[in-house]
Design an enzyme around this catalytic site. Structure first.
Site, PDB file in Angstrom:
ATOM      1  N   CYS A  23       0.871  -1.284   0.096  1.00 39.57           N
ATOM      2  CA  CYS A  23      -0.028   0.141  -0.077  1.00 39.57           C
ATOM      3  C   CYS A  23       0.896   1.386  -0.110  1.00 39.57           C
ATOM      4  O   CYS A  23       0.377   2.369   0.002  1.00 39.57           O
ATOM      5  CB  CYS A  23      -0.936  -0.061   1.123  1.00 39.57           C
ATOM      6  SG  CYS A  23      -2.380  -1.031   1.123  1.00 39.57           S
ATOM      7  N   ASP A  56     -14.521   6.507   1.530  1.00 41.51           N
ATOM      8  CA  ASP A  56     -14.786   5.194   2.537  1.00 41.51           C
ATOM      9  C   ASP A  56     -13.965   4.064   1.778  1.00 41.51           C
ATOM     10  O   ASP A  56     -13.391   4.191   0.937  1.00 41.51           O
ATOM     11  CB  ASP A  56     -16.245   4.982   2.553  1.00 41.51           C
ATOM     12  CG  ASP A  56     -16.477   4.747   3.877  1.00 41.51           C
ATOM     13  OD1 ASP A  56     -15.578   3.674   4.578  1.00 41.51           O
ATOM     14  OD2 ASP A  56     -17.486   4.938   4.441  1.00 41.51           O
ATOM     15  N   ASP A  97     -11.518  -4.452   3.017  1.00 42.37           N
ATOM     16  CA  ASP A  97     -12.507  -3.248   2.822  1.00 42.37           C
ATOM     17  C   ASP A  97     -13.803  -3.712   3.123  1.00 42.37           C
ATOM     18  O   ASP A  97     -14.546  -2.971   3.482  1.00 42.37           O
ATOM     19  CB  ASP A  97     -12.146  -2.776   1.327  1.00 42.37           C
ATOM     20  CG  ASP A  97     -10.944  -1.949   1.168  1.00 42.37           C
ATOM     21  OD1 ASP A  97     -10.517  -1.408   2.197  1.00 42.37           O
ATOM     22  OD2 ASP A  97     -10.361  -1.850   0.033  1.00 42.37           O
ATOM     23  N   SER A 147      -5.825 -10.572 -16.245  1.00 39.16           N
ATOM     24  CA  SER A 147      -4.238 -10.525 -16.326  1.00 39.16           C
ATOM     25  C   SER A 147      -3.881  -9.721 -17.796  1.00 39.16           C
ATOM     26  O   SER A 147      -4.619  -9.828 -18.740  1.00 39.16           O
ATOM     27  CB  SER A 147      -3.770 -11.793 -16.230  1.00 39.16           C
ATOM     28  OG  SER A 147      -4.004 -12.721 -17.451  1.00 39.16           O
TER      29      SER A 147
END
Length: 352
Positions: A23, A56, A97, A147
């Site tokens: 991240c 959010d 999430d 992909s």
């Protein structure tokens, strides 16, 4: 490069094939604001309960009066060298999430970018299997995917979940007086940077990995507590960034007890060796104006980008004991890191 000249699978270190990690690859909040500033006419749908206005963790669509569908996606470049572990971490992070909204996952599809002329397909297969493992642990199928040939390895998921609308939790609905709890320690960016800098000791290699592979499935149970007013997960923008989103959305100020913020073992040792990810600096540059004056040490902790980080919970004092009991029952140490109050200063966070 032909298959015969590709590196052997035993010698490959995935982090050497990417410019960023986990991240920490996220585009900074300031740049993201520019990207999302659409010039098109506003289109609305009354059934879209949560979109990107509040930044959010996922989108929520009202299916009927009782149930909503949650949709999210997350992907990034390798944060560890082992392909299976990379896939598992990336999938765990994406599924988080759903839990951060208070929901339960239903299925996932894979997102894979792979440098086919640099890395063997067998390594990509191990990455995808790591994703399958995380999905199995969450009780869902990896149902498909897409992909592409890419210059760097990329993997993640698009995840669909469901939520009873009475359990829906958002990141901008906290209330004054709420107490703040964090379910995982901070320091993943520091430790993974130590690995990328080849400073991480072998005996410490499991610390960040174990944290990143831990599902945030407790979020679905936390959401059922009536006094939990807001919920989010702490990922690439760091603790300070996601706390700011919570404060700004609810127009509140956080009183943060910095000494109470849990840190992963050895994080401070590697911080002292200069293991600070680039994402830390990008984070501070994006939102530092909303923070009190910080030392470099404080910045390195509060702005450290997390990958598959923990849940940040805002809970009323009346429901605090219920939350603590739930966390204890699930072997999660209940750690209160501060509280929320009506704004009293020009900054959204006050250290105490």
């Amino acid at each position: 490069m032909s298959n015969s000249t590709l590196p052997s699978t035993d010698s490959i270190k995935l982090t050497e094939y990417s410019h960023g990690a986990g991240c920490g690859c996220k585009i900074s909040p300031k740049v993201l604001t520019t990207i999302l500033a659409s010039q098109l006419p506003v289109f609305t749908d009354p059934n879209l309960l949560v979109g990107n206005q509040s930044r959010d963790d996922a989108a929520v669509y009202k299916l009927n009066e009782e149930v909503g569908i949650i949709s999210t996606t997350d992907f990034f470049m390798p944060i560890v060298d082992d392909p299976f572990t990379f896939g598992r971490i990336a999938a765990t992070n994406a599924i988080s999430d759903i839990y951060a909204m208070g929901g339960t996952p239903m299925m996932a599809i894979a997102i894979l970018g792979w440098p086919i002329n640099k890395l063997p397909a067998e390594i990509a297969q191990q990455v995808v299997d790591g994703g399958r493992q995380a999905c199995m642990e969450a009780g869902i199928m990896l149902a498909g995917g897409h992909s592409i040939d890419a210059p760097e390895p990329i993997f993640g998921l698009a995840v669909t979940g469901q939520i009873a609308l009475t359990d829906l939790k958002q990141n901008d609905t906290a209330k004054a007086g709420d107490r703040l709890y964090l379910t995982k320690p901070i320091g993943i960016g520091i430790l993974t940077t130590a690995q990328k800098q080849k400073k991480l000791k072998d005996e410490d290699s499991h610390i960040a990995v174990n944290a990143m592979c831990q599902l945030n499935s407790i979020g679905a149970q936390i959401a059922k507590i009536n006094g939990v007013n807001a919920l989010t997960d702490v990922t690439g923008f760091g603790l300070a960034g996601h706390l700011l989103e919570m404060c700004q959305g609810a127009k509140l100020t956080a009183k943060l007890k910095l000494d109470a913020v849990p840190l992963l073992p050895r994080a401070l040792d590697y911080l002292a060796q200069g293991c600070v990810p680039g994402g830390t600096h990008r984070n501070y540059d994006s939102y530092g104006e909303h923070l009190p004056e910080l030392t470099d040490h404080q910045k390195a902790i509060l702005c450290d980008p997390q990958t598959s980080g923990g849940l940040l919970v805002a809970v009323s004092s009346e429901a605090e004991a219920e939350l603590v009991a739930l966390l204890n029952a699930n072997q999660i140490e209940p750690i209160c890191i501060g509280s929320l109050e009506a704004p009293t200063t020009a900054t959204n966070v006050v250290l105490c």
